[in-house]
Design a protein around this motif. Structure first.
Motif, short mmCIF file in Angstrom:
data_model
loop_
_atom_site.label_atom_id
_atom_site.label_comp_id
_atom_site.label_asym_id
_atom_site.label_seq_id
_atom_site.Cartn_x
_atom_site.Cartn_y
_atom_site.Cartn_z
N GLU A 1 -5.45 5.47 9.44
CA GLU A 1 -4.08 5.31 8.93
C GLU A 1 -3.94 4.17 7.93
N ASP A 2 -5.00 3.41 7.72
CA ASP A 2 -4.99 2.39 6.68
C ASP A 2 -5.35 2.98 5.30
N THR A 3 -5.71 4.24 5.28
CA THR A 3 -6.04 4.90 4.02
C THR A 3 -4.84 4.89 3.09
N ALA A 4 -5.04 4.34 1.89
CA ALA A 4 -3.94 4.19 0.94
C ALA A 4 -4.47 3.59 -0.35
N ARG B 1 0.83 -1.20 0.00
CA ARG B 1 0.00 0.00 0.00
C ARG B 1 0.87 1.25 0.00
N GLN B 2 0.28 2.31 -0.53
CA GLN B 2 0.96 3.60 -0.54
C GLN B 2 0.00 4.67 -0.07
N ALA B 3 0.31 5.23 1.08
CA ALA B 3 -0.51 6.31 1.64
C ALA B 3 -0.06 7.64 1.03
N THR C 1 -10.22 4.25 1.53
CA THR C 1 -10.28 5.46 2.34
C THR C 1 -11.06 5.15 3.62
N LYS D 1 3.59 9.19 1.26
CA LYS D 1 4.49 8.18 1.83
C LYS D 1 4.94 7.19 0.77
N ARG E 1 5.60 3.41 -0.77
CA ARG E 1 4.85 2.17 -0.78
C ARG E 1 5.46 1.19 0.22
N TYR F 1 -4.00 0.41 -2.47
CA TYR F 1 -3.54 -0.95 -2.22
C TYR F 1 -3.22 -1.63 -3.54
#
Length: 126
Positions: A88-91, A37-39, A123, A42, A44, A93
């Motif tokens: 904080e899992d928003t990214a 994942r890449q937020a 999201t 940030k 990946r 995938y």
């Protein structure tokens, strides 16, 4: 060869989503499959991976106990069940596949993966 990730969306904190990654063009039933994942803003990062038999998995510390990776080799598909989601899992995938058959080690480094899907956005609202 194509990896098609789907299942992303908007969910409230504490909710669940199930991501799917369907492969086409060749079989990956003998290969390690992973999720990254890449937020926003940030790099990946590794999330989870599963070996070709489906009996060995690895997870990032941040998702252990909340996410579960699984696969259905008959469908050439890998899944990521995400529970107790946090903002904080928003990214975005991404699913990825290793080209080396019958690898017993469940790899976690991005450079070890040879095929990548286009990503699906998750999201999580607070």
């Amino acid at each position: 060869v194509q990896l098609q990730a789907s299942g992303g969306g908007l969910v409230q904190a504490g909710g669940s989503l199930r991501l799917s990654c369907a492969a086409s063009g060749r079989t990956f039933s003998r290969n390690v499959m992973g999720w990254f994942r890449q937020a926003p803003g940030k790099e990946r990062e590794f999330v989870a991976a599963i070996n070709w038999r489906g009996d060995s998995t690895r997870y990032a510390d941040s998702v252990k106990g909340r996410f579960t990776v699984s696969r259905d080799n008959a469908k050439n598909t890998v899944y990521l069940q995400m529970n107790s989601l946090k903002p904080e899992d928003t990214a975005i995938y991404y699913c990825a596949a290793d080209n080396t058959p019958y690898r017993m080690l469940v790899i976690t480094a991005q450079h070890d993966y040879d095929y990548w899907g286009q990503g699906t956005l998750v999201t999580v609202s607070s």
